[in-house]
Design a protein around this motif. Structure first.
Motif, PDB file in Angstrom:
ATOM      1  N   LEU A   1      21.567   1.921  13.249  1.00  0.00           N
ATOM      2  CA  LEU A   1      20.432   2.572  14.265  1.00  0.00           C
ATOM      3  C   LEU A   1      19.770   3.274  12.453  1.00  0.00           C
ATOM      4  CD1 LEU A   1      21.015   3.156  18.010  1.00  0.00           C
ATOM      5  CD2 LEU A   1      19.647   0.895  16.716  1.00  0.00           C
ATOM      6  N   THR A   2      20.696   4.029  11.947  1.00  0.00           N
ATOM      7  CA  THR A   2      20.500   4.978  11.514  1.00  0.00           C
ATOM      8  C   THR A   2      20.144   4.471   9.800  1.00  0.00           C
ATOM      9  OG1 THR A   2      22.702   6.092  12.096  1.00  0.00           O
ATOM     10  CG2 THR A   2      21.050   6.991   9.439  1.00  0.00           C
TER      11      THR A   2
ATOM     12  N   LYS B   1      22.188  -4.668   7.460  1.00  0.00           N
ATOM     13  CA  LYS B   1      22.476  -2.963   7.062  1.00  0.00           C
ATOM     14  C   LYS B   1      22.166  -2.937   5.219  1.00  0.00           C
ATOM     15  CE  LYS B   1      26.003  -2.090  10.478  1.00  0.00           C
ATOM     16  NZ  LYS B   1      27.343  -1.534  10.580  1.00  0.00           N
TER      17      LYS B   1
ATOM     18  N   ALA C   1      22.537  -1.271  19.142  1.00  0.00           N
ATOM     19  CA  ALA C   1      22.181  -0.060  20.055  1.00  0.00           C
ATOM     20  C   ALA C   1      24.062   0.818  19.974  1.00  0.00           C
ATOM     21  CB  ALA C   1      21.592  -0.153  21.481  1.00  0.00           C
ATOM     22  N   GLU C   2      24.824  -0.590  20.162  1.00  0.00           N
ATOM     23  CA  GLU C   2      25.775  -0.621  19.788  1.00  0.00           C
ATOM     24  C   GLU C   2      26.128  -0.421  18.468  1.00  0.00           C
ATOM     25  OE1 GLU C   2      27.590  -3.719  21.056  1.00  0.00           O
ATOM     26  OE2 GLU C   2      27.044  -3.698  23.672  1.00  0.00           O
ATOM     27  N   ASP C   3      25.267   0.204  17.172  1.00  0.00           N
ATOM     28  CA  ASP C   3      26.251  -0.006  15.980  1.00  0.00           C
ATOM     29  C   ASP C   3      25.108   1.201  15.788  1.00  0.00           C
ATOM     30  OD1 ASP C   3      26.886   0.293  13.406  1.00  0.00           O
ATOM     31  OD2 ASP C   3      26.694  -1.887  13.495  1.00  0.00           O
ATOM     32  N   GLU C   4      25.781   2.733  15.565  1.00  0.00           N
ATOM     33  CA  GLU C   4      24.581   3.662  15.645  1.00  0.00           C
ATOM     34  C   GLU C   4      24.592   4.141  13.330  1.00  0.00           C
ATOM     35  OE1 GLU C   4      25.267   8.668  15.760  1.00  0.00           O
ATOM     36  OE2 GLU C   4      27.161   7.322  16.748  1.00  0.00           O
ATOM     37  N   GLU C   5      25.745   3.344  13.138  1.00  0.00           N
ATOM     38  CA  GLU C   5      25.203   3.200  11.111  1.00  0.00           C
ATOM     39  C   GLU C   5      24.083   2.105  11.275  1.00  0.00           C
ATOM     40  OE1 GLU C   5      27.382   2.567   7.025  1.00  0.00           O
ATOM     41  OE2 GLU C   5      28.039   1.140   9.041  1.00  0.00           O
TER      42      GLU C   5
ATOM     43  N   LYS D   1      24.939  -8.305  11.160  1.00  0.00           N
ATOM     44  CA  LYS D   1      24.048  -7.034  11.717  1.00  0.00           C
ATOM     45  C   LYS D   1      24.658  -6.160  10.010  1.00  0.00           C
ATOM     46  CE  LYS D   1      24.921  -5.468  16.170  1.00  0.00           C
ATOM     47  NZ  LYS D   1      25.037  -7.319  16.526  1.00  0.00           N
TER      48      LYS D   1
END
Length: 307
Positions: free
Chosen positions: A259-260, A228, A253-257, A224
């Motif tokens: 997804l953004t 990023k 889906a557990e990592d909002e950063e 991840k």
């Protein structure tokens, strides 16, 4: 020599109606393996052409007459068609037929019934020697590339069928070993390209004029933090495409950063496979058991195994 790479497609997928319907799923693209291996051969002085049966019709009368070497990429789902083409070129032409890919790696003796030679595993380090006759053994074992930054970019100048989306692989393999998936068996160990190498290839696709791109890693979000960083570089350099596709796992889906960043980098289409709707596992300590959030990939959509 005249060398032709063909990625076969099943009969129903060669139907114009199917091709039209496929536009709703995504944009036409080409498997990276033939473009990488074909580029190696082109730079060595050979005449190379690459075809995807899924994306366009092929003048087989012309190819059969001219082919010195025919290279067929073989997945299990396309093995029947690959063998049909191999037999056709043997019957009507003079080509030396090579078969490789995931199915040929798993079933080399079967593939050898239709080919002059079979290449298993990753083909970059052996393809030139095989084509030029320095590796005459019936089954040639291609070993994993240790440093993926040394692999040349796919050569789209040799592609002869339509292609609207560039494919890029930033890694090979997967850190997970799901029982249903070939990835960790075909591409082991899990290896990653440097972020700088990835960004350089993305820049190149913008220069070529591509509007769409696909990350063809079997699990782009496996690391991840690395995903990023790639997204941050895409955003910082304004390297977004209109749309980018990738394969991932539901745990993103557990990592909002994450997804953004994926959204800001225009990685807006993702394929996530769910093989189970329960988190229960009969042997939770078994390393090879599939995670309930694993991406289902029985056969990778694009590989850099011999094609």
């Amino acid at each position: 020599m005249n060398i032709f790479f063909i990625t076969p497609a099943a009969l129903y997928k060669r139907n114009p109606i199917y091709r039209t319907g496929g536009k709703f799923y995504g944009h036409s693209n080409a498997i990276t393996g033939p473009l990488i291996l074909g580029g190696i051969l082109r730079r060595a002085g050979h005449n190379v052409e690459v075809y995807e049966e899924l994306n366009g019709s092929i003048d087989y009368d012309r190819l059969i007459k001219r082919a010195d070497v025919l290279c067929l990429y073989c997945m299990t789902s396309t093995s029947t068609r690959a063998y049909e083409l191999a037999d056709l070129f043997h019957e009507k032409g003079h080509a030396h037929v090579l078969i490789g890919g995931i199915h040929a790696t798993a079933m080399p003796q079967e593939a050898l019934e239709h080919a002059d030679q079979v290449i298993t595993g990753e083909g970059e380090q052996v393809i030139l020697d095989v084509v030029e006759g320095r590796r005459p053994e019936p089954i040639v074992i291609g070993k994993p590339i240790e440093d993926l930054d040394t692999v040349p970019f796919p050569d789209y100048s040799i592609l002869r069928t339509p292609c609207k989306a560039a494919n890029i692989m930033t890694s090979r393999g997967c850190p997970f070993r799901c029982t249903f998936c070939t990835t960790s068996r075909m591409f082991a160990p899990y290896r990653k390209r440097s972020v700088e190498s990835v960004i350089e290839e993305i820049r190149w696709y913008h220069a070529l004029g591509f509007k769409y791109m696909n990350f063809e890693d079997d699990n782009f979000t496996a690391d991840k933090e690395r995903a990023k960083e790639i997204c941050r570089r895409i955003i910082a350099e304004n390297l977004q495409f209109k749309e980018t596709f990738f394969f991932g796992r539901t745990d993103m889906a557990e990592d909002e950063e994450l997804l953004t960043l994926l959204a800001q980098a225009h990685l807006t289409r993702v394929l996530i496979g769910i093989e189970s709707l329960t988190r229960k596992r009969s042997t939770p300590s078994t390393r090879d058991r599939a995670s309930p959030t694993s991406s289902v990939r029985p056969m990778p959509a694009a590989t850099t195994a011999f094609a």
